[in-house]
Design a protein around this motif. Structure first.
Motif, short mmCIF file in Angstrom:
data_model
loop_
_atom_site.label_atom_id
_atom_site.label_comp_id
_atom_site.label_asym_id
_atom_site.label_seq_id
_atom_site.Cartn_x
_atom_site.Cartn_y
_atom_site.Cartn_z
N VAL A 51 0.84 -1.19 0.00
CA VAL A 51 0.00 0.00 0.00
C VAL A 51 0.88 1.24 0.00
CG1 VAL A 51 -1.87 1.24 1.15
CG2 VAL A 51 -1.74 -1.26 1.31
N MET A 52 0.66 2.13 -0.97
CA MET A 52 1.42 3.37 -1.05
C MET A 52 0.48 4.54 -1.26
SD MET A 52 4.96 2.30 -2.98
CE MET A 52 5.79 3.80 -2.41
N GLU A 53 1.04 5.75 -1.24
CA GLU A 53 0.24 6.97 -1.26
C GLU A 53 -0.53 7.14 -2.56
OE1 GLU A 53 3.21 9.92 1.15
OE2 GLU A 53 3.92 8.82 -0.58
N ARG A 54 -1.73 7.66 -2.43
CA ARG A 54 -2.57 8.00 -3.57
C ARG A 54 -2.26 9.46 -3.93
NH1 ARG A 54 -7.39 5.78 -5.55
NH2 ARG A 54 -7.42 4.33 -3.79
N LEU A 55 -1.27 9.65 -4.80
CA LEU A 55 -0.80 10.99 -5.14
C LEU A 55 -1.56 11.58 -6.32
CD1 LEU A 55 3.05 10.34 -4.86
CD2 LEU A 55 1.59 11.52 -3.20
N ASP A 56 -1.60 12.91 -6.38
CA ASP A 56 -2.16 13.58 -7.54
C ASP A 56 -1.06 13.76 -8.59
OD1 ASP A 56 -0.61 15.72 -6.73
OD2 ASP A 56 -2.29 17.04 -6.25
N ARG A 57 -1.31 14.58 -9.59
CA ARG A 57 -0.35 14.75 -10.68
C ARG A 57 0.84 15.63 -10.31
NH1 ARG A 57 -0.57 10.57 -13.97
NH2 ARG A 57 -2.75 9.97 -14.22
N GLY A 58 0.75 16.36 -9.20
CA GLY A 58 1.90 17.16 -8.76
C GLY A 58 2.35 18.19 -9.78
N VAL A 59 1.40 18.80 -10.49
CA VAL A 59 1.76 19.75 -11.55
C VAL A 59 2.55 20.92 -10.97
CG1 VAL A 59 0.87 21.32 -13.31
CG2 VAL A 59 -0.26 19.12 -12.90
N VAL A 60 3.64 21.28 -11.67
CA VAL A 60 4.45 22.42 -11.27
C VAL A 60 4.88 23.15 -12.53
CG1 VAL A 60 6.60 21.08 -11.25
CG2 VAL A 60 6.44 23.16 -9.87
N ALA A 61 4.98 24.47 -12.45
CA ALA A 61 5.39 25.28 -13.60
C ALA A 61 6.41 26.32 -13.13
CB ALA A 61 4.19 25.97 -14.24
N VAL A 62 7.52 26.43 -13.85
CA VAL A 62 8.54 27.44 -13.54
C VAL A 62 8.94 28.14 -14.82
CG1 VAL A 62 9.44 26.22 -11.51
CG2 VAL A 62 10.44 25.76 -13.76
N ARG A 63 9.30 29.40 -14.68
CA ARG A 63 9.80 30.14 -15.84
C ARG A 63 11.22 29.68 -16.13
NH1 ARG A 63 8.69 36.51 -16.34
NH2 ARG A 63 9.87 36.07 -18.24
N SER A 64 11.41 29.07 -17.29
CA SER A 64 12.73 28.57 -17.66
C SER A 64 13.48 29.52 -18.57
CB SER A 64 12.58 27.21 -18.36
OG SER A 64 11.67 27.29 -19.44
N GLY A 65 12.83 30.61 -18.96
CA GLY A 65 13.45 31.64 -19.79
C GLY A 65 12.58 32.86 -19.83
N GLU A 66 13.00 33.87 -20.58
CA GLU A 66 12.23 35.10 -20.64
C GLU A 66 10.83 34.86 -21.23
OE1 GLU A 66 12.81 38.03 -19.40
OE2 GLU A 66 14.68 37.28 -18.55
N ARG A 67 10.72 33.88 -22.13
CA ARG A 67 9.43 33.63 -22.78
C ARG A 67 8.92 32.21 -22.54
NH1 ARG A 67 7.84 37.27 -26.43
NH2 ARG A 67 6.56 35.70 -27.48
N GLU A 68 9.68 31.36 -21.84
CA GLU A 68 9.33 29.95 -21.74
C GLU A 68 8.94 29.56 -20.31
OE1 GLU A 68 11.74 30.91 -25.03
OE2 GLU A 68 12.51 30.77 -22.98
#
Length: 647
Positions: A51-68
Motif C-alpha cells: 500500500v502506497m500513497e494516492r498521489l495527484d499529478r503534482g503539476v508544477v510550472a517554472v519560468r525557464s526563460g524570458e518567454r518559456e
C-alpha cells in the motif's frame, strides 16, 4: 528511454481491456481523477500488494526563460501503459485552452513558449487514454511577472533555524504537505499544507533544551545523526500521520500535554497530520532505561510486504563508554500503536553507523532493515553481520542496483578510522558477500565521506568514490572515482573526482547530478553540479547547474552542508532540493527547469525510494530498487496499490 511505439502497440489489447475500468474515473471529480485513473488501470494488483500513497499529478510550472515556462507532472506508479496527457492553460482566470496538438506520450513535461507572462497563468494536465480525455488535474498557478528561476516558494511562519523537512499527504488531497523542525530551545515541530497554509505547532518542551549530539534531552530531536520524527500514512487511510518520540512536558498540536513519571522515560506518539493531536501513544521499551533516555532514528518500511510499519533505531550511552542499541518495529492500525518486535544488540559484534536503510534486498516484496554493518529481516531477526569481514563503524552507506548486469541489489559503504586500513567496500546486499574492498597501507585510514551514483556513461552501472582524511578539500585525500562493476578507475587522475556528498536527478538524462556545499562554513555556496568525464575537474571546479545563493536559499540551520530534503516531491521523476530562505520564513524548493523526453513513473511510487524519504540520520541520497542510469531499460511497474479512500 521512453517506451517505443512498437512496445505500446504490442500491448494494445490489454490497454483496451482496461479502458472501460479507467473511464469510471470520470465520475470521481477533477482532483481525484488522476489517482482513480491509475488505480483503475491496475486491476491486476491484489490485496496483498504494497500500500502506497494516492498521489495527484503534482503539476508544477517554472519560468525557464524570458518567454518559456516548463510545465511538469507525475506519471503515477499504476498509470496504464500508453497513457497520454494534454496540457491546458488559463490566463487571468479565463477558459482553459489546450497547448499541445496531440496527446503527449513522452516525458511528462512540456515547454510553453506562447504564454503572456506579464499575466497570471494556471496550468493543469488532462490524462488521455485510448484517445479519450479524462478529468483534469489540480492546477498550478504561475504569478504574473514571476521571476525566471527553477524555484517554487512556500511561505512559512517566522521562526528559528530548520534542520529537516519531511513530506507526506497530511490532508488526503493527493499533494505533498510539509512537516519541519525549529531548532530553538525548546524545540518545535510545525506542519504546513503544500501551499504554505499553517496547520499546527508542537512544542517539545523543557526536555528538548539539552541538544547535546550524544546525550541530550529525552524529547530532543534532530541533532547529530538522530531524528526521532518521520511522516507517512501509517494506517493506509489516505492521510499521513506524524510519528515522534516524546517525553514529559511535550505539548501536542491540539494543545494537549504529554506526561511521564520522570524526565527519562519516553514514548512514541502518532499524531493526526491535520491537527497535531495524538492518535496513539506507546511507551518506549525500558530495557536500557538505567542508562538514560534514548536518541532515535525513525523510518517506515513494509516489513510484511503489504502494510507500513514504523521502524525505530534507538541508542544511548553506557557511562562514558559504548552504546546500547535497540531496534523495534511498530504497527499503527488507526486506533492503537503496537510493538511488532524488538531487537537488542547486546554484546553482539554488529557495527552501526549514521544511516539506516529500509529496503527489500532479496526481492520477496518484504523490506529488510539495514545498518552499515548488519542487516535485520523484516521480522526482527538477524540476517547477517559484516563484522566477520572486517567492517566496523562508518558514516555513510548505500543500497541500490549499482550493477544492472548483476542480479539483485548491492551495498557500498565507507569506514571511519579503520585500524586495518580499509577505506570502502562493495558487497551483495541480500547475502552480505563481499565483492571488493579498497584499503591503504598509510596510517590513519579514515573515509570521511563516500557516494555512489551513475555519473560516467563510459562504464556499466554506477560509480563509487570517497575521501581519506579530513572532510574538506584541502586535507581530504581523494580515493579515486571507481566504476563499481569493473572495480576500475573511471578517472585515472584521482585528484579529479567529485566531492562525495549527495545526488540529485535534475537535467533529464539518467545520469545523476550532484548536490554539494563547500566543507568550509564561510564559503558553503550550495549548488547542483555535474561531473563531465570528458573534462574532469577537481571538486571545487565542477560545472554548476544551479547556485542556491542566487535564489536567496541557505542550507539546513543556515550554514550546514546539508539540504533539508532531496526528493521527487513535485512534477515528473526528477528530484527537488528543499532549502530555506536566510530568514527561515520560506521554503525555497529547487525544481528542474530542463525539458526531457525520459519518461519514468514518479520515484515516490518506488518502494525503496519512498522508504528512503522517511529516513534522515546523516541525510543521504535515496535510491530506487531498479537501475536508474545510462543505458537503463524501462523499469517494471511497481507492485503496489494505493491507500484510501480519500476524503
Amino acid at each position: 528511454m521512453a517506451m517505443t511505439a512498437r512496445d505500446r502497440r504490442g500491448r494494445t489489447r490489454r490497454l483496451k481491456a482496461l479502458t472501460l475500468c479507467v473511464l469510471t474515473g470520470l465520475a470521481l471529480g477533477a482532483t481525484a481523477s488522476a489517482p482513480a485513473l491509475a488505480q483503475a488501470g491496475a486491476t491486476g494488483r491484489g490485496p496483498d500488494a504494497r500500500v502506497m500513497e494516492r498521489l495527484d499529478r503534482g503539476v508544477v510550472a517554472v519560468r525557464s526563460g524570458e518567454r518559456e515556462v516548463l510545465v511538469s507532472w507525475r506519471l503515477l506508479g499504476l498509470d496504464p501503459e500508453g497513457i497520454g496527457f494534454d496540457v491546458e492553460r488559463s490566463t487571468d482566470g479565463g477558459p482553459y485552452r489546450k497547448l499541445n496538438r496531440k496527446p503527449l506520450t513522452g516525458g511528462t513535461n512540456h515547454v510553453d513558449a506562447t504564454a503572456d507572462l506579464s499575466r497570471t497563468n494556471r496550468y493543469r494536465v488532462r490524462p488521455v487514454l485510448d484517445r479519450r480525455p479524462q478529468a483534469p488535474s489540480r492546477a498550478f498557478t504561475l504569478a504574473a511577472g514571476h521571476a525566471v528561476e527553477p524555484v517554487v516558494r512556500v511561505p512559512l511562519r517566522p521562526g528559528g533555524p530548520i534542520k529537516f523537512v519531511w513530506v507526506g499527504d497530511l490532508d488526503g488531497d493527493g499533494a505533498y504537505d510539509y512537516v519541519l523542525d525549529r531548532q530553538t530551545a525548546p524545540q518545535k515541530l510545525e506542519a504546513y499544507r503544500g501551499d504554505g497554509t499553517f496547520l499546527w505547532e508542537m512544542d517539545l518542551g523543557p526536555n528538548s533544551t539539552n541538544q547535546n549530539n550524544i546525550e541530550g534531552g529525552s524529547a530532543t530531536i534532530d541533532v547529530g545523526h538522530n531524528d526521532g520524527v518521520t511522516v507517512y500514512d501509517l494506517d493506509s487511510d489516505g492521510r499521513a500521520e506524524v510519528a515522534v518520540r516524546v517525553a514529559d512536558g511535550v505539548t501536542f498540536g491540539d494543545g494537549s500535554k504529554h506526561a511521564e513519571s520522570d524526565a527519562v522515560r519516553q514514548s512514541i506518539a502518532v499524531l493526526d497530520g491535520r491537527t497535531g493531536a495524538p492518535k496513539a501513544v506507546a511507551p518506549v521499551p525500558d530495557d536500557y532505561l538505567s542508562d538514560g533516555p534514548m536518541y532515535a532514528r525513525f523510518g517506515v518500511g513494509h516489513l510484511d510486504g503489504t502494510t507500513p510499519s514504523l521502524v525505530a533505531y534507538m541508542k544511548n550511552r553506557i557511562g562514558n563508554g559504548g552504546f546500547n542499541l535497540m531496534y523495534s518495529a511498530w504497527k499503527y492500525d488507526g486506533r492503537s500503536l503496537t510493538n511488532q518486535w524488538k531487537f537488542l544488540r547486546g554484546d553482539q559484534d554488529l557495527p552501526d553507523g549514521h544511516n539506516t536503510r529500509i529496503v527489500d534486498v532479496d526481492g520477496d516484496g518484504k523490506d529488510e532493515v539495514g545498518e552499515i554493518g548488519f542487516l535485520l529481516n523484516g521480522d526482527g531477526t538477524l540476517r547477517y553481520s559484516l563484522a566477520p569481514q572486517g567492517i566496523i563503524h562508518g558514516d555513510r552507506w548505500f543500497v541500490a542496483d549499482i550493477d544492472p548486469a548483476r542480479p539483485g541489489l548491492e551495498g557500498y559503504g565507507i569506514q571511519q578510522d579503520h585500524p586495518g586500513g580499509l577505506l570502502d567496500y562493495y558487497y551483495d546486499a541480500a547475502t552480505g558477500a563481499m565483492i571488493w574492498k579498497h584499503g591503504t597501507d598509510t596510517p590513519g585510514a579514515d573515509a570521511g565521506r563516500g557516494m555512489v551514483a551513475d555519473i560516467d556513461p563510459r562504464f556499466p552501472g554506477m560509480e563509487t568514490w570517497s575521501i581519506n582524511g579530513k572532510v574538506n578539500y584541502e586535507q581530504g585525500r581523494p580515493n579515486g572515482l571507481h566504476n563499481a562493476a569493473t572495480n576500475r578507475l573511471a578517472e585515472p587522475d584521482t585528484t579529479k573526482q567529485p566531492w562525495p556528498h549527495m545526488g540529485v536527478w535534475w537535467d533529464g538524462d539518467p545520469l545523476r547530478e550532484l548536490f554539494n556545499a563547500d566543507p568550509f562554513p564561510d564559503r558553503r555556496d550550495a549548488r547542483i553540479e555535474k561531473w563531465d568525464p570528458s573534462a574532469p575537474a577537481q571538486p571545487w571546479a565542477l560545472p554548476r547547474v544551479v547556485t542556491a545563493s542566487g535564489h536567496g536559499a541557505v542550507t539546513a540551520l543556515g550554514n550546514s552542508v546539508y539540504p533539508h530534503l532531496v526528493g521527487d516531491i513535485l512534477g515528473d521523476w526528477r528530484e527537488e532540493v528543499v532549502l530555506t530562505s536566510a530568514a527561515f520564513d520560506e521554503l525555497v524548493i529547487l525544481t528542474t527547469d530542463r525539458p526531457t523526453g525520459t519518461r519514468l513513473y514518479t520515484l515516490a511510487h518506488n518502494p525503496a525510494y519512498r522508504n528512503g524519504l522517511t529516513l534522515k540520520g546523516y541525510l543521504q541520497s535515496s535510491n530506487v530498487d531498479y537501475f536508474l542510469g545510462h543505458g537503463m531499460t524501462t523499469p517494471p511497474q511497481p507492485s503496489i496499490r494505493y491507500a484510501g479512500p480519500r476524503g
